[in-house]
Motif scaffolding. Structure first.
Motif, short mmCIF file in Angstrom:
data_model
loop_
_atom_site.label_atom_id
_atom_site.label_comp_id
_atom_site.label_asym_id
_atom_site.label_seq_id
_atom_site.Cartn_x
_atom_site.Cartn_y
_atom_site.Cartn_z
N TYR A 174 32.12 38.34 36.16
CA TYR A 174 32.33 39.40 37.90
C TYR A 174 31.59 39.93 38.56
O TYR A 174 31.75 40.47 39.60
CB TYR A 174 33.44 38.26 38.51
N HIS A 175 30.34 40.31 37.48
CA HIS A 175 29.84 41.78 37.75
C HIS A 175 28.62 41.63 37.50
O HIS A 175 27.71 40.63 37.56
CB HIS A 175 29.82 43.00 37.02
N GLU A 189 41.22 47.89 31.66
CA GLU A 189 40.04 47.49 32.14
C GLU A 189 41.04 47.13 33.96
O GLU A 189 42.11 46.48 33.29
CB GLU A 189 39.84 46.19 32.18
N GLY A 214 40.78 45.27 37.84
CA GLY A 214 40.36 44.36 38.21
C GLY A 214 39.68 43.26 37.30
O GLY A 214 38.24 43.55 37.24
N GLU A 229 44.95 42.57 37.28
CA GLU A 229 43.90 41.76 38.05
C GLU A 229 45.04 41.62 39.11
O GLU A 229 46.39 41.34 39.32
CB GLU A 229 43.70 40.66 37.41
N GLN A 263 45.35 39.35 42.02
CA GLN A 263 45.32 38.35 42.28
C GLN A 263 46.01 37.78 40.66
O GLN A 263 45.31 37.18 40.19
CB GLN A 263 44.00 37.74 42.88
N ASP A 282 48.57 46.15 41.30
CA ASP A 282 47.38 46.65 41.45
C ASP A 282 47.87 47.93 41.37
O ASP A 282 49.00 48.76 41.74
CB ASP A 282 48.51 46.70 43.34
C1 LIG Z 1 33.78 41.53 41.05
S1 LIG Z 1 36.00 40.97 40.47
C2 LIG Z 1 35.44 41.84 38.99
C3 LIG Z 1 36.07 41.11 38.07
C4 LIG Z 1 35.72 41.40 36.37
N1 LIG Z 1 35.49 43.28 36.59
C5 LIG Z 1 34.63 41.30 36.26
O1 LIG Z 1 32.64 41.75 36.33
O2 LIG Z 1 34.09 40.54 35.32
C6 LIG Z 1 37.19 42.43 41.13
C7 LIG Z 1 38.44 41.87 40.63
O3 LIG Z 1 38.85 43.09 40.75
C8 LIG Z 1 40.59 43.26 41.62
N2 LIG Z 1 41.29 44.16 42.41
C9 LIG Z 1 40.53 44.36 43.67
N3 LIG Z 1 41.95 45.45 43.67
C10 LIG Z 1 42.58 45.80 42.77
C11 LIG Z 1 43.91 46.28 42.63
N4 LIG Z 1 44.03 47.42 43.78
N5 LIG Z 1 44.28 46.53 41.59
C12 LIG Z 1 44.05 45.67 40.42
N6 LIG Z 1 42.84 45.14 40.43
C13 LIG Z 1 42.50 44.68 41.90
C14 LIG Z 1 40.12 41.77 42.35
O4 LIG Z 1 41.44 41.26 42.53
C15 LIG Z 1 39.02 40.88 41.59
O5 LIG Z 1 39.63 40.43 41.11
#
Ligand SMILES: C[S@@+](CC[C@H](N)C(=O)[O-])C[C@H]1O[C@@H](n2cnc3c(N)ncnc32)[C@H](O)[C@@H]1O
Length: 275
Positions: A43-44, A68, A70, A92, A94, A120
């Protein structure tokens, strides 16, 4: 921020990854070759090339334990572990994404080396040993309280260990409309400048901070992503449905607008906890 993170349409119908696998003849419960999955689970920007960059910059290898932050549906963590043999903790926020991530990891046969945790980062990670490295792609943009975030990262690293982050920064001066788009469509309430990155990371105790501008590459990437999505629109509607496609198109368009106006930029952050 009052709105829910699900206001960002990239996070709707995340099970669409299974539709893509079906097209390739990979049905529910089949094993999935990671090389195939990598096309759909990052997702990046720049997919596994960006993960290879983290591997090389931090020197990640098989004896390391890496966090990792998020981890989305698990793409970067699975690829990192597959490419280097390292142990991954994939955190993660969600729960629906975390559940899909665990399923995909099991179907890739990586459940011994990629451990998924739903939570979180601001609440920390209880009971885990400290990490040899932390990586994160496009996640910090969702977290306005950077000082608390950097303090947590610092706390979770072993002495001498490094952090690799790709995220947004304020390149020009974001205007009110741009800030509204970021808040409404990207669940992003604060975009630090480069000097704020430097100051806040230093304040948390990080040293050898290296901040690199990725804005031009990212503008090209997001523009190409939108063009190709629109070119394949009918195919995508057939596969994922009208609602998913219009949501993604809206999100991809917002991101292109923001990067092309050049007040939003992309940054790579590398920094270390002192020995
Ligand atoms: C744009 S996505 C990127 C996912 C992954 N890093 C990738 O590149 O495929 C950002 C992710 O960060 C997660 N996220 C946001 N705030 C967060 C937090 N406070 N703690 C853990 N994860 C979090 C979101 O739910 C989302 O799935």
């Amino acid at each position: 921020m009052s709105e829910d993170i699900k206001t960002m349409k990239l996070y709707h119908q995340v099970e669409r990854v299974f539709n893509e696998l079906q097209v390739l003849g990979i049905s529910d419960d089949d094993l999935i070759p990671i090389e195939t999955l990598c096309q759909f689970d990052q997702y990046h920007y720049f997919g596994t090339d960006a993960v290879d960059d983290a591997i090389s910059k931090l020197g990640i290898h098989s004896q390391m334990s890496v966090l990792e932050i998020g981890s989305g549906i698990g793409g970067p963590s699975r690829y990192l572990s597959h490419a280097t043999g390292c142990m991954m903790t994939a955190l993660e926020l969600q729960s629906d994404l975390d559940l899909i991530a665990s399923t995909l990891t099991r179907r890739c046969g990586l459940e011994q080396s990629v451990h998924h945790v739903c939570g979180d980062i601001l609440q920390g990670l209880r009971g885990t040993p400290k990490f040899d490295a932390i990586v994160s792609w496009l996640t910090f943009l969702h977290i306005a309280d950077r000082q608390r975030l950097y303090n947590q990262c610092f706390e979770l690293l072993k002495p001498g260990a490094g952090i690799y982050v790709e995220d947004y920064y304020e390149r020009g001066s974001l205007n009110a409309d741009e800030r509204k788009l970021l808040r409404q469509d990207v669940y992003c309430d604060r975009v630090p400048t480069i000097s704020e990155y430097q100051d806040e990371l230093s304040k948390a105790g990080f040293v050898n901070i290296e901040l690199s501008d990725l804005s031009d590459e990212w503008t090209g990437f997001v523009t190409g992503r939108l063009e190709s999505f629109i070119m394949n629109k009918q195919r995508n509607i057939k596969l994922h449905g009208e609602l998913t496609v219009s949501g993604l198109e809206h999100f991809y368009t917002t991101v292109v607008t923001l990067f092309q106006q050049a007040n939003l930029g992309g940054i790579r952050v590398i920094a270390y906890k002192p020995e």
